[in-house]
Motif scaffolding. Structure first.
Motif, mmCIF file in Angstrom:
data_model
loop_
_atom_site.group_PDB
_atom_site.id
_atom_site.type_symbol
_atom_site.label_atom_id
_atom_site.label_comp_id
_atom_site.label_asym_id
_atom_site.label_seq_id
_atom_site.Cartn_x
_atom_site.Cartn_y
_atom_site.Cartn_z
ATOM 1 N N ALA A 89 0.818 -1.222 0.000
ATOM 2 C CA ALA A 89 0.000 0.000 0.000
ATOM 3 C C ALA A 89 0.847 1.265 0.000
ATOM 4 O O ALA A 89 0.364 2.339 0.379
ATOM 5 C CB ALA A 89 -0.966 0.015 1.186
ATOM 6 N N GLN A 90 2.087 1.160 -0.431
ATOM 7 C CA GLN A 90 2.925 2.352 -0.533
ATOM 8 C C GLN A 90 3.987 2.127 -1.608
ATOM 9 O O GLN A 90 4.363 0.997 -1.908
ATOM 10 C CB GLN A 90 3.590 2.690 0.793
ATOM 11 N N ASN A 91 4.446 3.228 -2.193
ATOM 12 C CA ASN A 91 5.525 3.188 -3.174
ATOM 13 C C ASN A 91 6.844 3.461 -2.462
ATOM 14 O O ASN A 91 7.000 4.491 -1.790
ATOM 15 C CB ASN A 91 5.310 4.249 -4.257
ATOM 16 N N VAL A 92 7.777 2.532 -2.601
ATOM 17 C CA VAL A 92 9.082 2.656 -1.954
ATOM 18 C C VAL A 92 10.164 2.645 -3.029
ATOM 19 O O VAL A 92 10.154 1.793 -3.917
ATOM 20 C CB VAL A 92 9.321 1.503 -0.953
ATOM 21 N N LEU A 93 11.092 3.607 -2.939
ATOM 22 C CA LEU A 93 12.195 3.708 -3.888
ATOM 23 C C LEU A 93 13.510 3.518 -3.142
ATOM 24 O O LEU A 93 13.761 4.162 -2.128
ATOM 25 C CB LEU A 93 12.183 5.073 -4.576
ATOM 26 N N ILE A 94 14.359 2.625 -3.671
ATOM 27 C CA ILE A 94 15.691 2.394 -3.119
ATOM 28 C C ILE A 94 16.712 2.922 -4.122
ATOM 29 O O ILE A 94 16.751 2.468 -5.268
ATOM 30 C CB ILE A 94 15.967 0.899 -2.859
ATOM 31 N N ILE A 95 17.529 3.894 -3.702
ATOM 32 C CA ILE A 95 18.571 4.460 -4.564
ATOM 33 C C ILE A 95 19.920 3.925 -4.104
ATOM 34 O O ILE A 95 20.350 4.174 -2.969
ATOM 35 C CB ILE A 95 18.567 6.001 -4.515
ATOM 36 N N ASP A 96 20.571 3.167 -4.947
ATOM 37 C CA ASP A 96 21.895 2.623 -4.651
ATOM 38 C C ASP A 96 22.947 3.610 -5.136
ATOM 39 O O ASP A 96 23.169 3.770 -6.333
ATOM 40 C CB ASP A 96 22.071 1.270 -5.344
ATOM 41 N N ASP A 97 23.586 4.309 -4.179
ATOM 42 C CA ASP A 97 24.615 5.297 -4.518
ATOM 43 C C ASP A 97 25.977 4.848 -4.002
ATOM 44 O O ASP A 97 26.767 5.659 -3.514
ATOM 45 C CB ASP A 97 24.240 6.664 -3.940
ATOM 46 N N GLY A 98 26.219 3.538 -4.079
ATOM 47 C CA GLY A 98 27.533 3.028 -3.715
ATOM 48 C C GLY A 98 27.684 2.613 -2.265
ATOM 49 O O GLY A 98 28.793 2.370 -1.813
ATOM 50 N N GLY A 99 26.582 2.502 -1.542
ATOM 51 C CA GLY A 99 26.661 2.081 -0.155
ATOM 52 C C GLY A 99 26.371 0.609 0.010
ATOM 53 O O GLY A 99 26.475 -0.176 -0.944
ATOM 54 N N THR A 100 25.987 0.224 1.213
ATOM 55 C CA THR A 100 25.664 -1.169 1.503
ATOM 56 C C THR A 100 24.449 -1.611 0.698
ATOM 57 O O THR A 100 23.419 -0.933 0.718
ATOM 58 C CB THR A 100 25.373 -1.345 3.005
ATOM 59 N N PRO A 101 24.529 -2.721 -0.031
ATOM 60 C CA PRO A 101 23.383 -3.173 -0.826
ATOM 61 C C PRO A 101 22.153 -3.421 0.063
ATOM 62 O O PRO A 101 22.264 -3.996 1.147
ATOM 63 C CB PRO A 101 23.878 -4.475 -1.464
ATOM 64 N N VAL A 102 21.008 -2.979 -0.424
ATOM 65 C CA VAL A 102 19.752 -3.119 0.321
ATOM 66 C C VAL A 102 18.689 -3.640 -0.628
ATOM 67 O O VAL A 102 18.580 -3.171 -1.770
ATOM 68 C CB VAL A 102 19.299 -1.772 0.921
ATOM 69 N N ARG A 103 17.912 -4.603 -0.161
ATOM 70 C CA ARG A 103 16.806 -5.119 -0.949
ATOM 71 C C ARG A 103 15.548 -5.063 -0.097
ATOM 72 O O ARG A 103 15.526 -5.547 1.033
ATOM 73 C CB ARG A 103 17.060 -6.552 -1.399
ATOM 74 N N VAL A 104 14.506 -4.461 -0.623
ATOM 75 C CA VAL A 104 13.216 -4.346 0.056
ATOM 76 C C VAL A 104 12.160 -4.952 -0.858
ATOM 77 O O VAL A 104 12.062 -4.554 -2.034
ATOM 78 C CB VAL A 104 12.868 -2.878 0.368
ATOM 79 N N PRO A 105 11.369 -5.897 -0.377
ATOM 80 C CA PRO A 105 10.336 -6.502 -1.217
ATOM 81 C C PRO A 105 9.352 -5.453 -1.739
ATOM 82 O O PRO A 105 8.987 -4.523 -1.025
ATOM 83 C CB PRO A 105 9.638 -7.494 -0.276
ATOM 84 N N HIS A 106 8.938 -5.615 -2.977
ATOM 85 C CA HIS A 106 7.920 -4.773 -3.614
ATOM 86 C C HIS A 106 8.352 -3.313 -3.726
ATOM 87 O O HIS A 106 7.508 -2.416 -3.741
ATOM 88 C CB HIS A 106 6.589 -4.866 -2.852
ATOM 89 N N MET A 152 6.406 8.815 -4.730
ATOM 90 C CA MET A 152 6.977 7.872 -3.787
ATOM 91 C C MET A 152 6.556 8.244 -2.363
ATOM 92 O O MET A 152 6.577 9.406 -1.987
ATOM 93 C CB MET A 152 8.511 7.844 -3.889
ATOM 94 N N ASP A 153 6.197 7.242 -1.597
ATOM 95 C CA ASP A 153 5.840 7.470 -0.198
ATOM 96 C C ASP A 153 7.056 7.383 0.712
ATOM 97 O O ASP A 153 7.053 7.927 1.814
ATOM 98 C CB ASP A 153 4.808 6.419 0.254
ATOM 99 N N ARG A 154 8.087 6.694 0.238
ATOM 100 C CA ARG A 154 9.280 6.486 1.056
ATOM 101 C C ARG A 154 10.463 6.279 0.123
ATOM 102 O O ARG A 154 10.364 5.514 -0.845
ATOM 103 C CB ARG A 154 9.072 5.270 1.953
ATOM 104 N N VAL A 155 11.557 6.972 0.404
ATOM 105 C CA VAL A 155 12.762 6.844 -0.416
ATOM 106 C C VAL A 155 13.946 6.548 0.496
ATOM 107 O O VAL A 155 14.165 7.252 1.486
ATOM 108 C CB VAL A 155 13.043 8.130 -1.223
ATOM 109 N N LEU A 156 14.675 5.476 0.180
ATOM 110 C CA LEU A 156 15.879 5.126 0.920
ATOM 111 C C LEU A 156 17.075 5.229 -0.002
ATOM 112 O O LEU A 156 16.992 4.845 -1.181
ATOM 113 C CB LEU A 156 15.810 3.704 1.478
ATOM 114 N N VAL A 157 18.174 5.756 0.521
ATOM 115 C CA VAL A 157 19.402 5.824 -0.262
ATOM 116 C C VAL A 157 20.512 5.157 0.532
ATOM 117 O O VAL A 157 20.613 5.311 1.751
ATOM 118 C CB VAL A 157 19.773 7.281 -0.605
ATOM 119 N N THR A 158 21.321 4.363 -0.155
ATOM 120 C CA THR A 158 22.488 3.753 0.472
ATOM 121 C C THR A 158 23.718 4.328 -0.215
ATOM 122 O O THR A 158 23.877 4.225 -1.438
ATOM 123 C CB THR A 158 22.441 2.214 0.362
ATOM 124 N N CYS A 159 24.566 4.980 0.569
ATOM 125 C CA CYS A 159 25.694 5.725 0.005
ATOM 126 C C CYS A 159 26.851 5.747 0.992
ATOM 127 O O CYS A 159 26.687 5.415 2.171
ATOM 128 C CB CYS A 159 25.255 7.161 -0.331
#
Length: 477
Positions: free
Chosen positions: A171-188, A219-226
């Motif tokens: 029930a939400q849009n989640v965006l994961i931005i990989d900017d060279g940090g620790t790899p992260v995987r979030v379902p859906h 997007m309802d939530r944005v995560l960045v790994t850097c």
């Protein structure tokens, strides 16, 4: 043209369809990446409100027809006029119409039941002070509540596929931005590589900020790994983007961070808080006293008979006392019916009982098999050393394989943030008996940590009822 695919699995990665896949070709994206879900969530909330209102009206009219012989009875209509608005107000307060209610059927059903209980309590309160309680039929009121409860639970089951098809699994849009940090995987979630799409948190480039804004649209939530040196830039970009932005930090997982505080000239990470507030502790203690006190009185004849049988077998002491580790890592003396021979008692618990243990007496084997040997711990509950439900207390010398319990997993001490219990999640899942290997402890510890994550009185009650099904167990020796 290549389009971005949403991650449908926990380990799925970003992939494209069609287009030129030659080396060096630039990926093209269809932006925005996802449609806005705000309107769809609002529609889902309104749908649930409408369903609940119809269930209350329909159930009340049906019971009135069957019980009174007429559906449109004046008293029934008066009840409906009270129940519907009061229920809607209570449902909004209990978050029966929330994002979690859209994704979790159990949460949605439990919150709707809680809201109905609040609404009924308010109706009773109003009827008492207006001296109109005699106008309500108790039998039809109780019948209506039962039908309403069943109708709401069933209606949410029916509505769940429709809500899921409209709002998605989370029930939400989640965006994961990989900017060279620790790899992260979030379902859906949507996963993109900033280097592939030439994205960077450049606060001095309006065009780059515009590009980032297009990616984050809807997007309802944005995560960045850097890397650490770019976290400040990403934080400032998020603060100006009207978005729920998060920066992944591996230390948060390692330290078990719960939140953050800001003081005068410094910041701190919150890594520990008491799992229960004052009201929750008071409620849990009241439940413990009521259940333990009532059980002690009701089981007094059984306790006396067992005590007599233990004494008659070898004339030894009735109780076995052993030091266990409880809340705040404090040691306390736990009471049990003695099930082993006096000369072979193990005060430290270094040796776990086994199926063919030669130390166990005849009556001891029976009371261990039926868990009767644990009943004296009701006294520990009344004293305040233990609770009815919580992580089981372990002897300080207990071993998992060849290691002490706290040597197997550093998270072991976390289970001491609550009072130990007579029963718990691990026990109702059959995780009991000897810890012959480290895996035996790890599975129990995982259940204990799960119990610590969000205490509720309802869950304690469920565990208590579930315990009745595992009192006699093949690993209870």
């Amino acid at each position: 043209m290549t389009t971005l695919q949403r991650d449908r699995d926990a380990v799925a990665s970003l992939s494209g369809k069609g287009g030129d896949q030659t080396p060096g070709s630039k990926r093209q994206l269809n932006l925005p990446l996802a449609p806005s879900l705000e309107k769809r969530r609002l529609q889902a909330y309104l749908l649930l409100m409408l369903i609940d209102g119809l269930v209350i009206v329909g159930a009340s009219l049906l019971v009135s027809l069957l019980y009174l012989g007429r559906a449109y009875d004046p008293q029934t209509l008066q009840q409906i006029n009270l129940y519907v608005p009061l229920y809607w107000g209570a449902a909004l307060m209990t978050r029966a119409y929330s994002m979690q209610a859209l994704t979790s059927l159990r949460y949605s059903q439990s919150r709707s039941m809680m809201a109905m209980i609040i609404a009924v309590t308010m109706v009773i309160f109003i009827a008492f002070f207006t001296k109109s309680s005699e106008q309500f039929s108790r039998a039809s009121t109780v019948a209506s509540l039962l039908v309403i409860a069943g109708g709401m639970a069933w209606a949410r089951i029916v509505a769940k596929p429709l809500i899921r098809s409209s709002c998605g699994a989370t029930a939400q849009n989640v965006l994961i931005i990989d900017d060279g940090g620790t790899p992260v995987r979030v379902p859906h979630a949507w996963h993109i590589d900033s280097r592939e799409h030439r994205l960077r948190p450049d606060r001095n480039d309006p065009h780059m900020l515009d590009r980032l804004g297009m990616f984050m649209t809807n997007m309802d939530r944005v995560l960045v790994t850097c890397p650490p040196e770019r976290r400040k830039d990403w934080a400032l970009v998020f603060k100006g983007s009207n978005i729920c932005g998060e920066i992944v930090d591996p230390e948060v997982q390692e330290l078990g961070v719960l939140g953050a505080n800001r003081g005068h000239g410094f910041g701190s990470l919150v890594v520990s808080v008491g799992p229960l507030g004052l009201r929750a502790r008071a409620l849990k203690r009241a439940m413990d006293l009521a259940i333990a006190g009532g059980a002690t009185i009701a089981l007094a004849p059984l306790l006396l008979v067992v005590a007599l049988l233990i004494w008659l077998e070898d004339r030894g002491p009735v109780f076995f006392m052993q030091q266990r580790q409880g809340r705040n890592n404090r040691l306390f003396w736990i009471f049990k019916f003695r099930s082993m021979r006096v000369e072979k008692l193990d005060s430290t618990g270094a040796r776990s009982a086994s199926k063919d243990d030669d130390r166990i007496t005849r009556i001891g084997r029976f009371i261990r098999k039926t868990s009767i040997d644990e009943l004296p711990q009701l006294l520990n509950v009344l004293r305040g050393d233990m609770s009815i439900v919580g992580p089981r207390p372990h002897a300080i010398g207990s071993l998992a394989g060849q290691k002490r319990f706290w040597e197997v997993d550093p998270r072991y001490l976390l289970r001491h943030s609550l009072k130990p219990g007579l029963t718990g999640l691990a026990q109702i899942r059959g995780l009991r008996g000897a810890t012959d290997s480290e895996e035996d402890l790890s599975s129990r510890l995982q259940a204990d940590l799960e119990y610590l994550d969000g205490w509720t009185a309802v869950r304690d009650i469920r565990i208590i009822f579930a315990t009745a099904t595992v009192l006699v167990h093949d690993r209870a020796f």
